[in-house]
Design a protein around this motif. Structure first.
Motif, mmCIF file in Angstrom:
data_model
loop_
_atom_site.group_PDB
_atom_site.id
_atom_site.type_symbol
_atom_site.label_atom_id
_atom_site.label_comp_id
_atom_site.label_asym_id
_atom_site.label_seq_id
_atom_site.Cartn_x
_atom_site.Cartn_y
_atom_site.Cartn_z
ATOM 1 N N ALA A 37 0.847 -1.198 0.000
ATOM 2 C CA ALA A 37 0.000 0.000 0.000
ATOM 3 C C ALA A 37 0.880 1.244 0.000
ATOM 4 O O ALA A 37 0.634 2.200 -0.737
ATOM 5 N N VAL A 38 1.926 1.210 0.803
ATOM 6 C CA VAL A 38 2.815 2.378 0.892
ATOM 7 C C VAL A 38 3.597 2.574 -0.412
ATOM 8 O O VAL A 38 3.691 3.689 -0.917
ATOM 9 N N VAL A 39 4.119 1.495 -0.977
ATOM 10 C CA VAL A 39 4.918 1.675 -2.200
ATOM 11 C C VAL A 39 4.031 2.197 -3.339
ATOM 12 O O VAL A 39 4.451 3.084 -4.106
ATOM 13 N N SER A 40 2.792 1.705 -3.459
ATOM 14 C CA SER A 40 1.949 2.213 -4.547
ATOM 15 C C SER A 40 1.581 3.680 -4.292
ATOM 16 O O SER A 40 1.562 4.483 -5.228
ATOM 17 N N TYR A 41 1.313 4.022 -3.041
ATOM 18 C CA TYR A 41 0.977 5.413 -2.677
ATOM 19 C C TYR A 41 2.131 6.360 -3.046
ATOM 20 O O TYR A 41 1.935 7.394 -3.682
ATOM 21 N N VAL A 42 3.352 5.989 -2.663
ATOM 22 C CA VAL A 42 4.507 6.870 -2.915
ATOM 23 C C VAL A 42 4.783 6.971 -4.421
ATOM 24 O O VAL A 42 5.033 8.068 -4.938
ATOM 25 N N LEU A 43 4.725 5.853 -5.131
ATOM 26 C CA LEU A 43 4.997 5.900 -6.582
ATOM 27 C C LEU A 43 3.982 6.782 -7.301
ATOM 28 O O LEU A 43 4.333 7.554 -8.190
ATOM 29 N N LYS A 44 2.726 6.655 -6.879
ATOM 30 C CA LYS A 44 1.684 7.494 -7.490
ATOM 31 C C LYS A 44 1.986 8.968 -7.197
ATOM 32 O O LYS A 44 1.914 9.806 -8.084
ATOM 33 N N LYS A 45 2.376 9.248 -5.956
ATOM 34 C CA LYS A 45 2.671 10.628 -5.570
ATOM 35 C C LYS A 45 3.881 11.170 -6.339
ATOM 36 O O LYS A 45 3.939 12.350 -6.670
ATOM 37 N N LEU A 46 4.834 10.290 -6.626
ATOM 38 C CA LEU A 46 6.018 10.722 -7.374
ATOM 39 C C LEU A 46 5.738 10.820 -8.878
ATOM 40 O O LEU A 46 6.626 11.128 -9.670
ATOM 41 N N GLY A 47 4.514 10.477 -9.277
ATOM 42 C CA GLY A 47 4.103 10.678 -10.673
ATOM 43 C C GLY A 47 4.384 9.514 -11.606
ATOM 44 O O GLY A 47 4.389 9.692 -12.827
ATOM 45 N N TYR A 48 4.593 8.314 -11.068
ATOM 46 C CA TYR A 48 4.840 7.161 -11.948
ATOM 47 C C TYR A 48 3.526 6.602 -12.483
ATOM 48 O O TYR A 48 2.471 6.722 -11.847
ATOM 49 N N LEU A 71 11.252 0.081 -1.782
ATOM 50 C CA LEU A 71 11.348 0.274 -0.313
ATOM 51 C C LEU A 71 12.589 -0.413 0.257
ATOM 52 O O LEU A 71 12.676 -0.655 1.467
ATOM 53 N N TYR A 72 13.543 -0.710 -0.602
ATOM 54 C CA TYR A 72 14.728 -1.493 -0.227
ATOM 55 C C TYR A 72 15.491 -0.909 0.965
ATOM 56 O O TYR A 72 16.093 -1.624 1.730
ATOM 57 N N GLU A 73 15.474 0.415 1.105
ATOM 58 C CA GLU A 73 16.296 1.007 2.174
ATOM 59 C C GLU A 73 15.463 1.613 3.308
ATOM 60 O O GLU A 73 16.012 2.318 4.156
ATOM 61 N N VAL A 74 14.154 1.359 3.333
ATOM 62 C CA VAL A 74 13.374 1.869 4.472
ATOM 63 C C VAL A 74 12.958 0.703 5.373
ATOM 64 O O VAL A 74 12.625 -0.382 4.901
ATOM 65 N N THR A 75 12.999 0.956 6.673
ATOM 66 C CA THR A 75 12.700 -0.126 7.613
ATOM 67 C C THR A 75 11.193 -0.343 7.724
ATOM 68 O O THR A 75 10.394 0.536 7.367
ATOM 69 N N GLU A 76 10.844 -1.493 8.276
ATOM 70 C CA GLU A 76 9.435 -1.817 8.493
ATOM 71 C C GLU A 76 8.800 -0.774 9.421
ATOM 72 O O GLU A 76 7.667 -0.342 9.209
ATOM 73 N N ARG A 77 9.538 -0.358 10.421
ATOM 74 C CA ARG A 77 9.036 0.642 11.372
ATOM 75 C C ARG A 77 8.731 1.958 10.644
ATOM 76 O O ARG A 77 7.722 2.606 10.907
ATOM 77 N N GLU A 78 9.588 2.336 9.714
ATOM 78 C CA GLU A 78 9.349 3.565 8.948
ATOM 79 C C GLU A 78 8.127 3.421 8.032
ATOM 80 O O GLU A 78 7.371 4.370 7.862
ATOM 81 N N VAL A 79 7.943 2.212 7.474
ATOM 82 C CA VAL A 79 6.783 1.982 6.605
ATOM 83 C C VAL A 79 5.496 2.111 7.422
ATOM 84 O O VAL A 79 4.533 2.767 7.002
ATOM 85 N N VAL A 80 5.481 1.511 8.610
ATOM 86 C CA VAL A 80 4.303 1.578 9.485
ATOM 87 C C VAL A 80 4.017 3.044 9.833
ATOM 88 O O VAL A 80 2.873 3.505 9.762
ATOM 89 N N ALA A 81 5.057 3.779 10.179
ATOM 90 C CA ALA A 81 4.886 5.186 10.567
ATOM 91 C C ALA A 81 4.391 6.025 9.391
ATOM 92 O O ALA A 81 3.543 6.901 9.551
ATOM 93 N N TYR A 82 4.891 5.736 8.185
ATOM 94 C CA TYR A 82 4.468 6.497 7.006
ATOM 95 C C TYR A 82 2.980 6.240 6.724
ATOM 96 O O TYR A 82 2.225 7.169 6.439
ATOM 97 N N ALA A 83 2.584 4.951 6.815
ATOM 98 C CA ALA A 83 1.169 4.609 6.577
ATOM 99 C C ALA A 83 0.289 5.383 7.556
ATOM 100 O O ALA A 83 -0.742 5.943 7.175
ATOM 101 N N LEU A 84 0.717 5.464 8.789
ATOM 102 C CA LEU A 84 -0.047 6.197 9.813
ATOM 103 C C LEU A 84 -0.053 7.702 9.490
ATOM 104 O O LEU A 84 -1.088 8.364 9.574
ATOM 105 N N ALA A 85 1.092 8.211 9.081
ATOM 106 C CA ALA A 85 1.227 9.648 8.821
ATOM 107 C C ALA A 85 0.344 10.125 7.669
ATOM 108 O O ALA A 85 -0.196 11.222 7.714
ATOM 109 N N VAL A 86 0.186 9.267 6.618
ATOM 110 C CA VAL A 86 -0.613 9.721 5.469
ATOM 111 C C VAL A 86 -2.034 9.145 5.484
ATOM 112 O O VAL A 86 -2.837 9.424 4.596
ATOM 113 N N GLY A 87 -2.330 8.315 6.491
ATOM 114 C CA GLY A 87 -3.696 7.799 6.641
ATOM 115 C C GLY A 87 -4.020 6.597 5.767
ATOM 116 O O GLY A 87 -5.137 6.467 5.282
ATOM 117 N N ILE A 88 -3.057 5.696 5.580
ATOM 118 C CA ILE A 88 -3.341 4.469 4.815
ATOM 119 C C ILE A 88 -3.821 3.398 5.791
ATOM 120 O O ILE A 88 -3.160 3.106 6.792
#
Ligand code: Q46
Length: 307
Positions: free
Chosen positions: A61-72, A196-213
């Motif tokens: 969910a996070v990787v698709s959200y970020v890629l969409k936001k980056l315009g891919y 997401l190769y260089e982001v930790t699981e903890r960062e992914v969880v926090a990002y999902a919370l931060a953007v409301g996924i």
């Protein structure tokens, strides 16, 4: 505590590099990190047709959200594995996540396609083994049949570190020669990348919370007791004692990966006599496991408009 860059209250404390960030600065930090990973390893091009494999979980969910936001230019594929309530629920999450980002979602249901769900097939292989074969085959063949240039998966740093660690523990040198954020395409194998190769699981969880996924938290019932979970626990323990352990381990592996290259056994792929995809024997593992006699066509049917 306050954010390192502004006066706002900290949303998260990062351990490596050590800093406190507010919600907005954390979102910026995370997206910049994913963008840099894509650029550093040359994972994606702007004009590529990208297929993101989604599961209803946080990583995809996070990787698709970020890629969409980056315009891919992304479309998503969800594979319903037919594992009772777990699959029914995760499909709903995947649908909502794709709606949220306005991304096209394709759904392949294993039970409808193959007559049984994962965990119900009579085979000598462990469930996760043939599940892996099934998922990898479906997303590759789906991408190949529909002309996608690249497949994106949501693997994060913790997944990669535990995978490498596990393969070292078992001296699977063949695997160690070929892992990384980019697995090049070859013949009928479509290129696969992991932004997401260089982001930790903890960062992914926090990002999902931060953007409301909203995402599926429950694990697959077959995952209980999986060895990869113990590897993750060991690495988490080490990370807590020595922040930066995971990223340094994975980056170190990428620097030394060439040492395993001599272990690669040249294998010659034939064409599976059923589906025509690459196979080591007469039939590919997927057609063998599911005892198929006819190929499956994954081409997307054109939508017929009623007007
Ligand atoms: S392999 Fe095994 Fe997973 Fe398939 S059966 Fe469930 S736990 S979903 S990543």
């Amino acid at each position: 505590m306050k954010c390192k860059f502004c006066e706002k209250k900290a949303f998260i404390k990062l351990h490596y590099p050590k800093m406190y960030l507010c919600r907005e600065h954390f979102i910026e930090y995370f997206e910049r990190k994913v963008k840099r990973t894509i650029e550093k390893y040359k994972l994606l091009k702007r004009d590529e047709r990208i297929l993101v494999v989604v599961s209803g979980g946080k990583d995809s969910a996070v990787v698709s959200y970020v890629l969409k936001k980056l315009g891919y230019n992304i479309e998503c594929l969800y594979i319903n594995l037919g594992i009772g309530e777990y699959s029914a629920k995760s499909e709903e999450y995947a649908k909502k996540q794709c709606e949220m980002i306005n991304a096209k979602l394709h759904i392949v249901r294993v039970r409808e396609l193959l007559g049984a769900g994962i965990g119900e097939l009579k085979t000598s292989r462990p469930t996760c083994s043939y599940c892996g074969i099934t998922k990898r085959y479906i997303f590759n063949k789906f991408a190949y049949d529909n002309g996608f240039d690249v497949i994106v998966t949501g693997h994060n740093l913790d997944d990669e570190a535990s995978f490498i660690f596990g393969n070292i523990m078992n001296w699977n040198t063949q695997y160690l020669a070929k892992q990384g954020p980019l697995l090049p395409g070859e013949g009928k194998f479509v290129k696969k990348v992991k932004p997401l190769y260089e982001v930790t699981e903890r960062e992914v969880v926090a990002y999902a919370l931060a953007v409301g996924i909203d995402y599926m938290v429950e694990e697959c019932p077959h995952a209980r007791g999986a060895t990869t979970l113990s590897y993750k626990e060991i690495l988490n323990d080490m990370e807590e004692k020595r922040p930066g352990t995971k990223i340094n381990f994975v980056k170190g592996y990428l620097r030394k990966r060439h040492l395993f290259e001599q272990e690669i056994e040249e294998v010659e792929f034939k064409e599976c006599k059923v589906c025509g995809m690459p196979a080591l024997g007469e039939k590919c593992s997927f057609c063998k496991v599911w005892r198929l006699e006819k190929p499956i066509d994954f081409r997307i049917k054109p939508q017929i408009s009623s007007t």
